[in-house]
Design an enzyme around this catalytic site. Structure first.
Site, PDB file in Angstrom:
ATOM      1  N   ARG A 198     -83.169 -74.416  53.428  1.00  0.00           N
ATOM      2  CA  ARG A 198     -82.684 -75.113  54.488  1.00  0.00           C
ATOM      3  C   ARG A 198     -81.722 -74.455  55.190  1.00  0.00           C
ATOM      4  NH1 ARG A 198     -82.324 -81.270  51.853  1.00  0.00           N
ATOM      5  NH2 ARG A 198     -84.552 -81.079  50.989  1.00  0.00           N
ATOM      6  N   ARG A 244     -74.325 -77.279  48.327  1.00  0.00           N
ATOM      7  CA  ARG A 244     -75.195 -77.098  49.604  1.00  0.00           C
ATOM      8  C   ARG A 244     -75.477 -75.740  49.900  1.00  0.00           C
ATOM      9  NH1 ARG A 244     -75.708 -80.869  53.423  1.00  0.00           N
ATOM     10  NH2 ARG A 244     -73.941 -82.199  52.460  1.00  0.00           N
ATOM     11  N   GLU A 263     -75.139 -87.040  45.663  1.00  0.00           N
ATOM     12  CA  GLU A 263     -76.451 -87.442  45.643  1.00  0.00           C
ATOM     13  C   GLU A 263     -77.329 -86.394  44.976  1.00  0.00           C
ATOM     14  OE1 GLU A 263     -78.077 -87.275  49.728  1.00  0.00           O
ATOM     15  OE2 GLU A 263     -80.040 -86.670  48.924  1.00  0.00           O
ATOM     16  N   SER A 321     -83.240 -88.727  46.170  1.00  0.00           N
ATOM     17  CA  SER A 321     -83.541 -89.511  47.374  1.00  0.00           C
ATOM     18  C   SER A 321     -84.968 -89.903  47.404  1.00  0.00           C
ATOM     19  CB  SER A 321     -83.307 -88.784  48.694  1.00  0.00           C
ATOM     20  OG  SER A 321     -83.352 -89.623  49.703  1.00  0.00           O
ATOM     21  N   ARG A 381     -78.415 -79.190  41.731  1.00  0.00           N
ATOM     22  CA  ARG A 381     -77.405 -80.307  41.713  1.00  0.00           C
ATOM     23  C   ARG A 381     -77.158 -80.734  40.457  1.00  0.00           C
ATOM     24  NH1 ARG A 381     -77.077 -83.330  47.452  1.00  0.00           N
ATOM     25  NH2 ARG A 381     -76.451 -81.362  48.520  1.00  0.00           N
TER      26      ARG A 381
END
Length: 439
Positions: free
Chosen positions: A264, A279, A351, A354, A393
């Site tokens: 990403r 991130r 988070e 998801s 994560r």
RNA sequence: GGACAGGUGGCCGAGUGGUUGAAGGCGCUAGUCUCGAAAACUAGUAUAGGUGUAAGCCUAUCGAGGGUUCGAAUCCCUCCCUGUCCGCCA
């Protein structure tokens, strides 16, 4: 993508759906564009019919004349020749209007399910359950400090070769990352009925269009010099396995899982989560994708959330599950549950998964359909995707939740079979190069 | 990367630029026959879109997109994919 007939019949349903996402009404414009398009299309088709009729005549006459010609043939040919400019103009017009409508529709997000709470952002998400108690810790360290102490998490070296938002893991922590990934895959395939897949990481425009990343979110992606894109999640590869397919109802549901790196560009995330591994431009994720019949997808969503939660339960990590509100949901989703794991270093839930039901939104873009036995008509499949869970994560969560006062990190029971006898990661002393770590 | 050969309906497979949405076969569905089944025979068997209350009519689709032509599955160009051989390579 949307069913134009449905929009024509229920414009209010769509406008109110988009309004819940904070968008102005769209159907007036859609319907106007559609109207124009159909008018042009009808005119074009009528002219085509005339041309086809005349050309057929010419064929018949020429057949009789053994390829020769006469006045009647000449007259017909002249007639068709007269259509030519008009036809070309109409064709171009039709293309233009269809493309315009399509382009417009392809940028509109999915309609939220009726059970999704209204809201403008993260603060309006609704907690549905909270599992596990955070252990009380005195001055817990965050994963960056823990990783540094263990000598296995190195941002500087990664930055030398790749720049910001990359990390290099060594030794015990590198192995722990792999252990987490293996454990999750084994659980999904062994206990949750998912089929393990190994998938392409580079995909074409069509695939990203199908899952909804393109055309709107090109900036969030990395593109290769050859025109291929690096997947931001294996949702793209797994979901596009049914691109263009017509499946039999009894093959469904398909439950697929894969471990892949995800890429990403994190455009627009400047300044956000700059510390640590939260991130990154590249991270591993175990993904689950389900392809279901249209009336089964909401049950499947609950099931999928359960599968993701089960991973955290087995790792004994405290977490909470929230229903995303309309304002916080992703583009393709009809309904989304986020799972947030507790991070002692931040004293916050963050988070880690998801799970979304996209309904037929992606299926329409992909032309992915199914047929029930004995029925002629095809229906669009429903697609779901969920992290099961994000490996990077999860690594952070294990490090922070299993840290000990002496700086070591205990390996969770569920991961021990994957750690080759290592039960604990021990801190190392200062090293000159910082590049040697304990095993 | 180079050189060939290909891509036609659910599948196999024909197709001279002209009433071809596409022969033939297989499969599938229904009917006849049968106590029942098989076989045989008969009929039906794509998708999307436009238009219409409807029956229907029309348009598009032979890997994708352009082009030539009055008319393209058929001719030309570009791209994608598959196969074979060569080169390179983990």
């Amino acid at each position: 993508m949307f069913d134009l007939k449905l929009i024509r019949d229920n414009p209010d349903f769509f406008d109110s759906g988009w309004k819940r996402r904070g968008l102005p009404p769209q159907t007036a414009q859609i319907l106007a564009m559609d109207e124009t398009r159909r008018t042009v299309m009808t005119a074009l088709q009528e002219l085509l019919a005339k041309r086809n009729e005349a050309s057929k005549q010419i064929g018949v006459l020429k057949g009789k004349l053994k390829g020769g010609t006469n006045d009647e043939v000449e007259a017909l040919m002249a007639e068709v020749a007269g259509y030519k400019d008009k036809l070309a103009a109409l064709e171009e017009d039709e293309k233009k209007h269809s493309a315009a409508l399509n382009d417009f529709l392809s940028t509109l997000p999915n309609i939220p399910h009726e059970t999704v709470p209204d809201g403008g952002g993260e603060k309006d998400n609704v907690e549905v359950r909270r599992i596990g108690q955070p252990k009380g810790m005195n001055n817990p360290k965050d994963h960056v400090d823990i990783g540094a102490a263990l000598g296995g998490m190195d941002f500087e070296t990664a930055a030398k070769m790749s720049g910001a938002r990359f990390v290099l893991l060594r030794s015990g922590i590198a192995r722990l990352e792999r252990a987490i990934a293996q454990f999750m895959l084994d659980t999904h395939t062994g206990e949750h009925g998912y089929t393990e897949m190994s998938v392409p990481l580079l995909v074409r425009d069509e695939a990203l269009y199908g899952t909804g990343q393109l055309p709107k979110f090109a900036d969030d992606l990395f593109k290769t010099g050859n025109g291929l894109w690096m997947i931001p999640t294996s949702e793209v590869s797994l979901t596009n396995t049914v691109l263009g397919d017509i499946l039999e109802a009894d093959e469904l549901p398909l439950r697929l899982t894969a471990l892949t790196p995800c890429f990403r560009s994190e455009a627009g995330a400047a300044g956000k989560d700059t510390r640590g591994m939260i991130r990154q431009h590249q991270f591993y994720k175990v993904e689950m994708v389900s392809i279901t019949e249209e009336d089964k997808s909401m049950d499947e969503l609950d099931r999928m959330v359960g599968c993701a939660e089960n991973i955290l339960k087995k790792l004994d990590l405290p977490f909470r599950t929230v229903t995303l509100c309309t304002g916080d949901m992703g583009f393709s989703a009809q309904k989304t549950f986020d799972i947030e794991v507790f991070l002692p270093g931040q004293n916050a839930y963050r988070e880690i998964s998801s799970c979304s039901n996209c309904g037929d939104f992606q299926a329409r873009r992909m032309m992915a359909r199914y047929k029930k036995a004995g029925e002629k008509a095809t229906r669009f499949v429903h697609t779901l995707n969920g992290s099961g869970v994000a490996v990077g994560r999860c690594l952070i969560a294990v490090l922070e939740n299993y840290q000990q006062a002496d700086g070591s990190v205990v390996i969770p029971d569920a991961l021990k079979p994957y750690m080759g006898g290592v039960e604990k990661l021990e801190p190392v002393g200062e090293r000159k190069s910082g590049k040697v770590a304990n095993a």
